[in-house]
Design an enzyme around this catalytic site. Structure first.
Site, short mmCIF file in Angstrom:
data_model
loop_
_atom_site.label_atom_id
_atom_site.label_comp_id
_atom_site.label_asym_id
_atom_site.label_seq_id
_atom_site.Cartn_x
_atom_site.Cartn_y
_atom_site.Cartn_z
N ALA A 13 0.82 -1.21 0.00
CA ALA A 13 0.00 0.00 0.00
C ALA A 13 0.86 1.26 0.00
CB ALA A 13 -0.94 -0.02 1.20
N PHE A 115 15.74 19.04 -12.67
CA PHE A 115 16.31 17.86 -12.02
C PHE A 115 17.35 17.27 -12.97
CE2 PHE A 115 14.62 14.67 -8.71
CZ PHE A 115 14.60 15.61 -7.72
N GLN A 235 20.80 1.41 -8.16
CA GLN A 235 21.32 2.77 -8.07
C GLN A 235 21.81 3.05 -6.64
OE1 GLN A 235 18.60 6.36 -8.50
NE2 GLN A 235 19.72 6.42 -10.43
N HIS A 237 23.33 6.07 -4.04
CA HIS A 237 23.35 7.51 -3.87
C HIS A 237 24.64 7.89 -3.16
CE1 HIS A 237 22.14 11.58 -2.97
NE2 HIS A 237 21.11 11.42 -3.77
N LEU A 247 19.22 10.02 3.40
CA LEU A 247 19.74 10.67 2.21
C LEU A 247 19.92 12.18 2.40
CD1 LEU A 247 18.48 9.80 -1.27
CD2 LEU A 247 18.46 12.17 -0.64
N GLU A 250 21.05 16.03 -3.35
CA GLU A 250 21.98 16.68 -4.27
C GLU A 250 22.01 18.18 -4.06
OE1 GLU A 250 20.51 13.93 -5.99
OE2 GLU A 250 22.22 13.12 -7.07
N ARG A 283 25.75 10.80 -10.07
CA ARG A 283 25.72 10.02 -8.83
C ARG A 283 26.74 8.89 -8.78
NH1 ARG A 283 19.19 9.25 -7.63
NH2 ARG A 283 18.82 11.43 -7.17
N HIS A 348 20.11 2.86 -3.13
CA HIS A 348 19.02 3.83 -3.17
C HIS A 348 17.79 3.33 -3.91
CE1 HIS A 348 16.98 7.58 -3.05
NE2 HIS A 348 17.21 7.92 -4.29
N ARG A 383 17.89 5.01 -13.38
CA ARG A 383 16.68 5.80 -13.22
C ARG A 383 17.03 7.27 -13.07
NH1 ARG A 383 13.75 8.07 -8.67
NH2 ARG A 383 15.50 7.50 -7.36
C1 FAD Z 1 14.87 8.50 0.39
C2 FAD Z 1 14.25 8.31 -0.95
C3 FAD Z 1 13.95 9.42 -1.75
C4 FAD Z 1 13.35 9.25 -3.00
N1 FAD Z 1 13.03 10.36 -3.73
C5 FAD Z 1 12.38 10.21 -4.91
C6 FAD Z 1 11.95 11.34 -5.67
O1 FAD Z 1 12.16 12.47 -5.28
N2 FAD Z 1 11.31 11.14 -6.84
C7 FAD Z 1 11.04 9.90 -7.31
O2 FAD Z 1 10.43 9.78 -8.37
N3 FAD Z 1 11.41 8.80 -6.61
C8 FAD Z 1 12.08 8.92 -5.44
N4 FAD Z 1 12.46 7.80 -4.73
C9 FAD Z 1 12.03 6.48 -5.20
C10 FAD Z 1 10.57 6.20 -4.86
O3 FAD Z 1 10.19 6.92 -3.72
C11 FAD Z 1 10.27 4.72 -4.61
O4 FAD Z 1 10.77 3.98 -5.67
C12 FAD Z 1 8.79 4.48 -4.50
O5 FAD Z 1 8.21 5.31 -3.54
C13 FAD Z 1 8.42 3.04 -4.20
O6 FAD Z 1 7.01 2.96 -4.08
P1 FAD Z 1 6.23 1.58 -4.05
O7 FAD Z 1 4.78 1.89 -4.00
O8 FAD Z 1 6.72 0.73 -5.15
O9 FAD Z 1 6.72 0.91 -2.68
P2 FAD Z 1 6.59 1.36 -1.15
O10 FAD Z 1 6.10 2.73 -0.98
O11 FAD Z 1 7.87 0.99 -0.51
O12 FAD Z 1 5.46 0.42 -0.61
C14 FAD Z 1 5.62 -0.96 -0.46
C15 FAD Z 1 4.39 -1.52 0.19
O13 FAD Z 1 4.42 -2.94 0.12
C16 FAD Z 1 4.07 -3.48 1.35
N5 FAD Z 1 4.70 -4.81 1.43
C17 FAD Z 1 5.98 -5.13 1.17
N6 FAD Z 1 6.18 -6.44 1.35
C18 FAD Z 1 4.99 -6.97 1.72
C19 FAD Z 1 4.54 -8.27 2.06
N7 FAD Z 1 5.36 -9.32 2.08
N8 FAD Z 1 3.24 -8.45 2.40
C20 FAD Z 1 2.38 -7.38 2.42
N9 FAD Z 1 2.76 -6.13 2.12
C21 FAD Z 1 4.04 -5.93 1.76
C22 FAD Z 1 4.50 -2.49 2.37
O14 FAD Z 1 3.69 -2.59 3.53
C23 FAD Z 1 4.24 -1.17 1.66
O15 FAD Z 1 2.91 -0.76 1.88
C24 FAD Z 1 13.06 7.95 -3.48
C25 FAD Z 1 13.37 6.85 -2.69
C26 FAD Z 1 13.96 7.01 -1.44
C27 FAD Z 1 14.28 5.81 -0.63
#
Ligand code: FAD
Ligand code: SF4
Ligand code: FES
Lengths: 611, 252
Positions: A13, A115, A235, A237, A247, A250, A283, A348, A383
Site C-alpha cells: 500500500a 532535475f 542505483q 546515492h 539521504l 543533491e 551520482r 538507493h 533511473r
Molecule cells: C529517500 C528516498 C527518496 C526518494 N526520492 C524520490 C523522488 O524524489 N522522486 C522519485 O520519483 N522517486 C524517489 N524515490 C524512489 C521512490 O520513492 C520509490 O521507488 C517508491 O516510492 C516506491 O514505491 P512503491 O509503492 O513501489 O513501494 P513502497 O512505498 O515501498 O510500498 C511498499 C508496500 O508494500 C508493502 N509490502 C511489502 N512487502 C509486503 C509483504 N510481504 N506483504 C504485504 N505487504 C508488503 C508495504 O507494507 C508497503 O505498503 C526515493 C526513494 C527514497 C528511498
C-alpha cells in the site's frame, strides 16, 4: 481456515499499491489491500524531490520519453517509457484534483523545478516532502472509497497453479500471516493479484530504503515462475549519512557543498575523478570516487568522507538548506553549520525487478506487478531522479485497471520465457545458485490442482506448516545470516564490481542459504511475532541478492549503474538486451531478451550518455 | 549474535543501558509486565531506535517494536522514552539521561512489548472525512491555489500519524470519544484549504464542533510539545474554535 475473497487483491500500500487499488475500484471491482505496514507507513513517504510530468507549454511527453531513454542508457523499453511519459501529466493532475498540496507559483499553478538529466524543468513537487503528500493523498482516497485494507498482514507466498510452463500458470490469490493474531489466512482473488511491495534495499547493509524494503514481492513472484529482469542495475546515492543511510539531497552539492577526504583534499578535483564537474558529477561517478578514497586509506575512520557546506554561510544555509540541518542533527548528531557532515554511498533504488509489460501484467495469468518491485522497463540501467513516483501512479493505475477487467490496448512488451532471444551459456559460477536439494515449496503436479479455491487452500496449508516448523524447531537466528549477506553485498556488489568480488559474493550467498536451512524463530509467541516476519524476509533477501549478483557477473560491460572493472565501456553490439533470470523450479536459468528501441513515432538511436 | 555483541561491547569506548518494557499476553514469564535491561555499545549518532535494534538483533530476537523508515517519516516508532513521547529514530541517545527507559505509548492498549494497538487512533483520524472534497474541478488542468493558502495548510499536512500527540493528551485519556489533536489537525488541513470552497468549510466546521470535538481542548499544549513534525496543534485547534464561532455568528 480463514479465506477472504475479493475481485482484486493488491499486495502493498505504497504509492503503486494505492493507485492500483483506486484504479480497480474505479472499474467497479471489489478490491482489498493486504499490506505488512499500515499504508501511511510505506516508504513512498520518504521521497523528497518530485514527480516528472510534462505539464507545460514548451514541454511534451516526447521530450520526457527521450530524456528517460537517454538516462536509461538505452536499456529501457520504448513502449513502457512512452506510456510513462504520456500518462504522467494526467495522473499528476489527478493527484492535484484529489487535493495533493503541491508547491505553487504566483499564478496559483503547481510548481516544477529542474532535475538531473531532464531537458525541461518538469519535476513537480510538494515542498521537500513530495512522497509523503503523494502517499497520504492517495490513502485519503482509499478511505473515501471504503476500500478494505488488511493492514499488518504479511503476504508470505502466492497461490499459483503448478503447470510446468510458467506461462500456463494462473494466480488465484495469496497467503498472508496476520501479524497481530498469528493466523495464516488465505486471500482468493477472482480477477487478479497486483504486487506492489516496493524496493529491496535491505539486501545491502547501507541503504536509503526502509527496514521493511526486503524484496518480498520479487522473491515470491520469482519462485512462482515469473522471471526477474535486469536485477544487476542498482542505483547508489553518493551522499547518505553513515549511521542510518538517511539521504542528503543533491541540493547541498548544487548549492556549492564540497567533498573532502581525511587529508582535507578536495578529491573530486585533486585526484581527477571529475576535473570539470567536480562535486556535481553524476551520482555513480561521485559514489565511486568516495569509495576509491576510502579504499586508498584516505577515508575518515576508514568509512566515509566529509561533505562541507559551512563556507556557504549561515544565511544561505538557513534559507535554502534548512531541512538538511535537521536531518544531520536528528540522524547523525552533527550540526552542519558548525562541522562537516560525514557521508558515504548507499543503496538507493532498484531498477530491476519482476518482469512486466506496460499494463503491469506478468507472464502468469492474473498476476500483476507495479512500482519499484516491478520492471516494465521504464528506467533501463539507470533511473532519472523524479521518474519513480510517476511510475507508481502510471503503472499502478494501469495494473489496477487491467486486473479489474478494463478493456485496454494489448501491451507491446513481451513477457515470460517465450520472449527469450538467447541463452546465457558461458557463465561460470563458483557454486551452484538456487535451491538446496529438492524444493518443497513447489510440489510439481503439472497443474493437477486447477480449482482456484483449492489452489489457495493448498498454499495456505503449505505456509501454515512452514511457519509451524519455523516456530517449533530449534536452530540459528536469522539476524546473523542477514548481516553477513548484507555485508558481502555491500563489499562486492556495490558501485565497484569485478569478477573476483562477484564470485566471492556468490559463495557467501550460498553459505547463507546453507545456514538458513537451520534457521529457527526464537520467539514462541503468536502475537506480533516480528522475529518470524524478519526470518521469512531474510529468505527473500537471499534469493534477491543472488539474482543481483548473477546478473552482475553475467553482464560484461559498463552501462548505467552497472560498472565492471574489467569491462570499461558500453557494448551496444553485444549488450542491448535485458538480463532475465527465471527460478526454474530451483535451478535458476539465465537468459536474455531484446531491448525495444522502436517507439510510437520513432526509433531511439543509442547515443553516448553525457551531460 | 551474542558473541558478536560481546566483541562489540568489549571494543566499545562507551556503553549505555536500556531499560525496556516487556509484555506478551501469551508467553509465560511475560504475561506480567516487566522491564529488561540491555547494555549496548554507544556510538556517536546513535538513535534510540538503533539501540533497540542492536538489543533485539544481538540479545533477544523477541524484543518487539514497530519501525520502518528510520527517518521520521513513517510514524511507526513513537515511544515513551524517559517519560516523554518521542520517535525512536529521531531521538539521539546522546541527548538523553542514561540509563534510558523505553516504554510503549501511554493511554493505548499494549499488544506486546513496545507495540500498542493503533485502531482507536486510526478510527479518530478517519472519522473527520479525511479526504479532499469539491464539486467543481477544471478539466484537464490543475485547480489554482494561492501560495499564501498553500503556506497556511503546510504545517498541518506534515502529520505522519504517529499518535504521540494523542498519547500525551489528558483530555483524550479521559474521553475516549474525543477526536484528539491529530484528527482535528487533519480537519484543519481541509477546512483551511481554499480549493474545497465555502460550503464544504461549513460542513467541516460542523464536524469538529461536535460534542467530542474542538471544545474539549483545554489548551494544555502537551500535543504541540511532543509532535515530532513541529505542527502547531494547539494553535490549529484554537483557530478552528474561532472559525466555528465566526461561522455560527454568520447564521445567527
Ligand atoms: C529517500 C528516498 C527518496 C526518494 N526520492 C524520490 C523522488 O524524489 N522522486 C522519485 O520519483 N522517486 C524517489 N524515490 C524512489 C521512490 O520513492 C520509490 O521507488 C517508491 O516510492 C516506491 O514505491 P512503491 O509503492 O513501489 O513501494 P513502497 O512505498 O515501498 O510500498 C511498499 C508496500 O508494500 C508493502 N509490502 C511489502 N512487502 C509486503 C509483504 N510481504 N506483504 C504485504 N505487504 C508488503 C508495504 O507494507 C508497503 O505498503 C526515493 C526513494 C527514497 C528511498
Ligand atoms: S500531529 Fe504530530 S504528534 Fe500527532 S500524529 Fe501527527 S505527527 Fe504525530
Ligand atoms: S522508523 Fe519511521 S518514524 Fe521512526
Amino acid at each position: 481456515m480463514t479465506l477472504h475473497e475479493h475481485d482484486v487483491i493488491v499486495v502493498g500500500a505504497g504509492g503503486a499499491g494505492l493507485r492500483a487499488a483506486i484504479a480497480a475500484h474505479e472499474e467497479g471491482a471489489d478490491v482489498a489491500m493486504v499490506t505488512k505496514l499500515h499504508p501511511v507507513r510505506s516508504h513512498t513517504g520518504a521521497a523528497e524531490g518530485g514527480i516528472n510530468a510534462a505539464l507545460r507549454d514548451g514541454d511534451d511527453w516526447e521530450l520526457h520519453a527521450y530524456d528517460t531513454m537517454k538516462g536509461s542508457d538505452y536499456l529501457g523499453d520504448a513502449p513502457a517509457i512512452e506510456t510513462l511519459a504520456q500518462d504522467a501529466p494526467e495522473e499528476v493532475i489527478q493527484l492535484e484534483h484529489w487535493g495533493m498540496p503541491f508547491s505553487r507559483e504566483d499564478d496559483g499553478r503547481v510548481s516544477q523545478r529542474p532535475f538531473g538529466g531532464l531537458s525541461f524543468p518538469r519535476t513537480t513537487y510538494a515542498g521537500a516532502e513530495t512522497g509523503h503528500h503523494l502517499l497520504h493523498t492517495m490513502y485519503e482516497q482509499v478511505v473515501k472509497r471504503g476500500i478494505q485494507v488488511y493492514d499488518e498482514f504479511y503476504v508470505s507466498e502466492l497461490a499459483v497453479t503448478d503447470h510446468d510452463d510458467p506461462e500456463d500458470r494462473e494466480c488465484h490469490g495469496v497467503v498472508a500471516y496476520d501479524i497481530k493474531s498469528g493466523e495464516v489466512t488465505g486471500f482468493r482473488a477472482t480477477d487478479g493479484v497486483v504486487l506492489a511491495t516496493g524496493g529491496d534495499g535491505q539486501v545491502f547493509d547501507h541503504t536509503t530504503n526502509a527496514v521493511a524494503n526486503t524484496g518480498d514481492g520479487p522473491a515470491m513472484a520469482y519462485r512462482a515462475g515469473v522471471p526477474v529482469e535486469d536485477m544487476e542495475f542498482v542505483q547508489f546515492h553518493p551522499t547518505t549519512l553513515p549511521s542510518t543511510g538517511v539521504l542528503i539531497s543533491e541540493g547541498v552539492r548544487g548549492e556549492g557543498g564540497i567533498l573532502y577526504n581525511d587529508e582535507g583534499e578536495r578529491f573530486m578535483f585533486e585526484y581527477g575523478y571529475a576535473s570539470n564537474a567536480g562535486e556535481l558529477a553524476s551520482r555513480d561517478v561521485v559514489a565511486r570516487a568516495e569509495l576509491t578514497e576510502v579504499n586508498n586509506g584516505r577515508g575518515i575512520n576508514d568509512e566515509y568522507v566529509h561533505l562541507d557546506m559551512r563556507h556557504l554561510g549561515d544565511e544561505r544555509i538557513y534559507d535554502r538548506l534548512e531541512n538538511i540541518i535537521h536531518l544531520a542533527e536528528d540522524f547523525e548528531g552533527v550540526n552542519p553549520v558548525e562541522e562537516p557532515m560525514p557521508v558515504k554511498p548507499g543503496q538507493h533504488y532498484h531498477m530491476g525487478g519482476i518482469e512486466t509489460n506496460e499494463n503491469g501484467q506478468t507472464c502468469i495469468d492474473g498476476l500483476y506487478a507495479a512500482g519499484e518491485c516491478a520492471c516494465a522497463s521504464v528506467h533501463g540501467s539507470n533511473r532519472l531522479g523524479g521518474n519513480a513516483l510517476p511510475e507508481l501512479i502510471v503503472l499502478g493505475a494501469r495494473a489496477g485497471h487491467h486486473a479489474a477487467g478494463k478493456d485496454m490496448e494489448a501491451a507491446q512488451v513481451p513477457t515470460g520465457p517465450s520472449a527469450k532471444s538467447e541463452d546465457e551459456t558461458s557463465l561460470e559460477t563458483p557454486v551452484s545458485p538456487g535451491e538446496i536439494g529438492v524444493d518443497d515449496d513447489v510440489a510439481a503436479d503439472g497443474g493437477a490442482i486447477a480449482d482456484p479455491k483449492a489452489v489457495v487452500e493448498n498454499a495456505v496449508e503449505r505456509e501454515r506448516q512452514r511457519i509451524e516448523e519455523l516456530l517449533e524447531r530449534d536452530g540459528t537466528n536469522h539476524a546473523e545470516i542477514r548481516e553477513d549477506l548484507q555485508k558481502a553485498m555491500t563489499e562486492n556488489v556495490n558501485v565497484f564490481r569485478n569478477e573476483e568480488g562477484l564470485k566471492k559474493a556468490l559463495e557467501v550467498i550460498r553459505e547463507c542459504r546453507e545456514r538458513y536451512q537451520d534457521v529457527a524463530v526464537a520467539d514462541p509467541s503468536r502475537t506480533f511475532n516480528t522475529d518470524l516476519i524478519h526470518t521469512i524476509e531474510t529468505r527473500n533477501l537471499i534469493d534477491i541478492a543472488e539474482t543481483i549478483t548473477l546478473g552482475a557477473l553475467a553482464r560484461e560491460e559498463f552501462r548505467g549503474a552497472h560498472w565492471r572493472q574489467e569491462h570499461q565501456e558500453r557494448k551496444d553490439d553485444e549488450w542491448l538486451k535485458h538480463t532475465m533470470i527465471s527460478w526454474n523450479g530451483g535451478s535458476p536459468d539465465l537468459y536474455y531478451k531484446p531491448v525495444i528501441l522502436e517507439g510510437e513515432n520513432k526509433e531511439y538511436e543509442p547515443k553516448v550518455r553525457s551531460y | 549474535m551474542r558473541e558478536r555483541a560481546e566483541a562489540n561491547l568489549k571494543d566499545a569506548e562507551e556503553t549505555v543501558k536500556l531499560k525496556v518494557f516487556r509484555y506478551d499476553p501469551e508467553v509465560e514469564g511475560k504475561k506480567d509486565p516487566r522491564f529488561d535491561t540491555f547494555r549496548v555499545p554507544f556510538k556517536k549518532g546513535m538513535t534510540v531506535l538503533d539501540a533497540l535494534i542492536f538489543a533485539r538483533d544481538h540479545f533477544d530476537s523477541s524484543l518487539t517494536f514497530r519501525h520502518s523508515c528510520r527517518q521520521a517519516i513513517c510514524g511507526s516508532d513513537a515511544l515513551f522514552v524517559n517519560g516523554r513521547q518521542r520517535l525512536g529514530c529521531k531521538t539521539q541517545m546522546s541527548e538523553l539521561e542514561w540509563p534510558v527507559r523505553i516504554e510503549p505509548l501511554p493511554h493505548a492498549e499494549v499488544v506486546k512489548d513496545l507495540v500498542v494497538d493503533m485502531e482507536h487512533f486510526y478510527d479518530q483520524m478517519e472519522s473527520v472525512e479525511p479526504y479532499f472534497q469539491t464539486d467543481e474541478l477544471p478539466s484537464g488542468e490543475e485547480q489554482k491555489q494561492t501560495r499564501e493558502n498553500r503556506e497556511k495548510v503546510k504545517m498541518s499536512t506534515r502529520c505522519i500519524w504517529c499518535s504521540a500527540c494523542m498519547s500525551s493528551c489528558n483530555i483524550a485519556a479521559g474521553d475516549n470519544e474525543y477526536l484528539g489533536p491529530a484528527a482535528i489537525n487533519k480537519a484543519y488541513r481541509f477546512a483551511m484549504d481554499e480549493r474545497e470552497g465555502e460550503a464544504m468549510k461549513e460542513h467541516r466546521l460542523n464536524i469538529i464542533e461536535q460534542e467530542h470535538g474542538v471544545w474539549r481542548c483545554q489548551t494544555q499544549f502537551s500535543c504541540t510539545e511532543v509532535c515530532p513534525k513541529d505542527i502547531p496543534l494547539t494553535e490549529h485547534i484554537q483557530e478552528l474554535k474561532r472559525e466555528a464561532v465566526k461561522s455560527n455568528l454568520k447564521f445567527w
